[in-house]
Design a protein around this motif. Structure first.
Motif, PDB file in Angstrom:
ATOM      1  N   ALA A  14       0.840  -1.198   0.000  1.00 31.25           N
ATOM      2  CA  ALA A  14       0.000   0.000   0.000  1.00 31.25           C
ATOM      3  C   ALA A  14       0.877   1.249   0.000  1.00 31.25           C
ATOM      4  O   ALA A  14       0.973   1.983   0.982  1.00 31.25           O
ATOM      5  N   ILE A  15       1.537   1.459  -1.143  1.00 33.82           N
ATOM      6  CA  ILE A  15       2.397   2.623  -1.336  1.00 33.82           C
ATOM      7  C   ILE A  15       2.027   3.268  -2.668  1.00 33.82           C
ATOM      8  O   ILE A  15       1.492   2.592  -3.559  1.00 33.82           O
ATOM      9  N   ALA A  49      -9.673   3.167  -6.978  1.00 31.98           N
ATOM     10  CA  ALA A  49      -9.872   2.249  -5.857  1.00 31.98           C
ATOM     11  C   ALA A  49      -8.563   1.955  -5.124  1.00 31.98           C
ATOM     12  O   ALA A  49      -8.526   1.932  -3.889  1.00 31.98           O
ATOM     13  N   VAL A  50      -7.485   1.742  -5.868  1.00 30.42           N
ATOM     14  CA  VAL A  50      -6.189   1.469  -5.241  1.00 30.42           C
ATOM     15  C   VAL A  50      -5.682   2.715  -4.506  1.00 30.42           C
ATOM     16  O   VAL A  50      -5.178   2.621  -3.387  1.00 30.42           O
ATOM     17  N   THR A  51      -5.865   3.871  -5.111  1.00 30.88           N
ATOM     18  CA  THR A  51      -5.465   5.116  -4.450  1.00 30.88           C
ATOM     19  C   THR A  51      -6.215   5.292  -3.137  1.00 30.88           C
ATOM     20  O   THR A  51      -5.613   5.664  -2.115  1.00 30.88           O
ATOM     21  N   ASN A  52      -7.513   5.019  -3.139  1.00 34.40           N
ATOM     22  CA  ASN A  52      -8.291   5.120  -1.895  1.00 34.40           C
ATOM     23  C   ASN A  52      -7.755   4.173  -0.833  1.00 34.40           C
ATOM     24  O   ASN A  52      -7.645   4.541   0.344  1.00 34.40           O
ATOM     25  N   ARG A  55      -4.493   5.605   0.527  1.00 31.34           N
ATOM     26  CA  ARG A  55      -4.657   6.838   1.306  1.00 31.34           C
ATOM     27  C   ARG A  55      -5.427   6.647   2.603  1.00 31.34           C
ATOM     28  O   ARG A  55      -5.188   7.352   3.581  1.00 31.34           O
ATOM     29  N   HIS A  56      -6.387   5.712   2.618  1.00 31.37           N
ATOM     30  CA  HIS A  56      -7.333   5.675   3.730  1.00 31.37           C
ATOM     31  C   HIS A  56      -7.311   4.399   4.580  1.00 31.37           C
ATOM     32  O   HIS A  56      -7.827   4.413   5.687  1.00 31.37           O
ATOM     33  N   GLU A  84      -7.068  -4.695   3.913  1.00 33.14           N
ATOM     34  CA  GLU A  84      -7.394  -5.184   5.253  1.00 33.14           C
ATOM     35  C   GLU A  84      -7.170  -4.088   6.283  1.00 33.14           C
ATOM     36  O   GLU A  84      -6.836  -4.351   7.426  1.00 33.14           O
ATOM     37  N   GLY A  85      -7.388  -2.872   5.852  1.00 34.21           N
ATOM     38  CA  GLY A  85      -7.143  -1.714   6.706  1.00 34.21           C
ATOM     39  C   GLY A  85      -8.287  -1.417   7.644  1.00 34.21           C
ATOM     40  O   GLY A  85      -9.136  -2.268   7.938  1.00 34.21           O
ATOM     41  N   HIS A  86      -8.323  -0.199   8.077  1.00 29.23           N
ATOM     42  CA  HIS A  86      -9.248   0.248   9.114  1.00 29.23           C
ATOM     43  C   HIS A  86     -10.593   0.691   8.565  1.00 29.23           C
ATOM     44  O   HIS A  86     -11.432   1.162   9.318  1.00 29.23           O
ATOM     45  N   GLY A  87     -10.790   0.560   7.284  1.00 27.55           N
ATOM     46  CA  GLY A  87     -12.053   0.975   6.683  1.00 27.55           C
ATOM     47  C   GLY A  87     -12.091   2.472   6.453  1.00 27.55           C
ATOM     48  O   GLY A  87     -11.267   3.222   6.961  1.00 27.55           O
ATOM     49  N   MET A  88     -13.040   2.880   5.656  1.00 24.71           N
ATOM     50  CA  MET A  88     -13.190   4.302   5.372  1.00 24.71           C
ATOM     51  C   MET A  88     -13.862   4.975   6.556  1.00 24.71           C
ATOM     52  O   MET A  88     -14.864   4.494   7.071  1.00 24.71           O
ATOM     53  N   GLN A  89     -13.279   6.043   6.981  1.00 23.85           N
ATOM     54  CA  GLN A  89     -13.806   6.792   8.113  1.00 23.85           C
ATOM     55  C   GLN A  89     -14.405   8.096   7.616  1.00 23.85           C
ATOM     56  O   GLN A  89     -13.922   8.680   6.652  1.00 23.85           O
ATOM     57  N   LYS A  90     -15.430   8.561   8.286  1.00 27.88           N
ATOM     58  CA  LYS A  90     -15.967   9.881   7.979  1.00 27.88           C
ATOM     59  C   LYS A  90     -14.945  10.916   8.436  1.00 27.88           C
ATOM     60  O   LYS A  90     -14.294  10.738   9.473  1.00 27.88           O
TER      61      LYS A  90
END
Length: 135
Positions: A14-15, A49-52, A55-56, A84-90
């Motif tokens: 994720a770079i 999608a990969v950029t998101n 970044r997030h 497998e990250g923290h999900g999209m946050q508001k």
């Protein structure tokens, strides 16, 4: 009966440089049966999608991965980008709401879905090949 053929399965760090790698890999994987215009649309959606995910999904100290899967289902291409990250946050008060990645995907991909949870985020996109492309 639907025939499923895996065209691409790829895991990338994720770079930021992984966006270029993902775009090139997906373009190569769909070239045998997608028109140039469709390949461009798919590349754009994968890029967003990969950029998101980069970044997030992960905190700066994380060493996360972004997974990319392309499957052909008869006359349809299904593209999945997963982390497998923290999900999209508001966004927090005073922070910008973010970019236009999901809006672009929504306009370009005929069918798409976003699922975010404790185990990460999955963006699924489906593109029609049309009846003229051979199986």
């Amino acid at each position: 009966m639907v025939t499923a053929t895996k065209c691409l399965e790829l895991s990338l760090p994720a770079i930021p440089s992984s966006v270029r790698v993902a775009r090139a890999a997906v373009a190569e994987s769909v070239a045998p049966f997608a028109s140039a215009e469709l390949a461009d649309d798919i590349r754009l959606c994968v890029s967003e999608a990969v950029t998101n995910a980069i970044r997030h999904a992960y905190r700066p100290a994380d060493n996360g991965e972004v997974e990319l899967l392309v499957v052909r289902l008869d006359n349809e291409l299904r593209v999945v980008v997963r982390d497998e990250g923290h999900g999209m946050q508001k966004p927090h008060e005073g922070q910008p709401a973010g970019g236009f990645g999901l809006l672009i995907i929504g306009r370009v991909a005929p069918r798409h879905a976003v699922h975010t949870g404790d185990d990460g985020t999955t963006v699924s996109m489906s593109f029609d090949l049309g009846p003229s492309w051979p199986l």
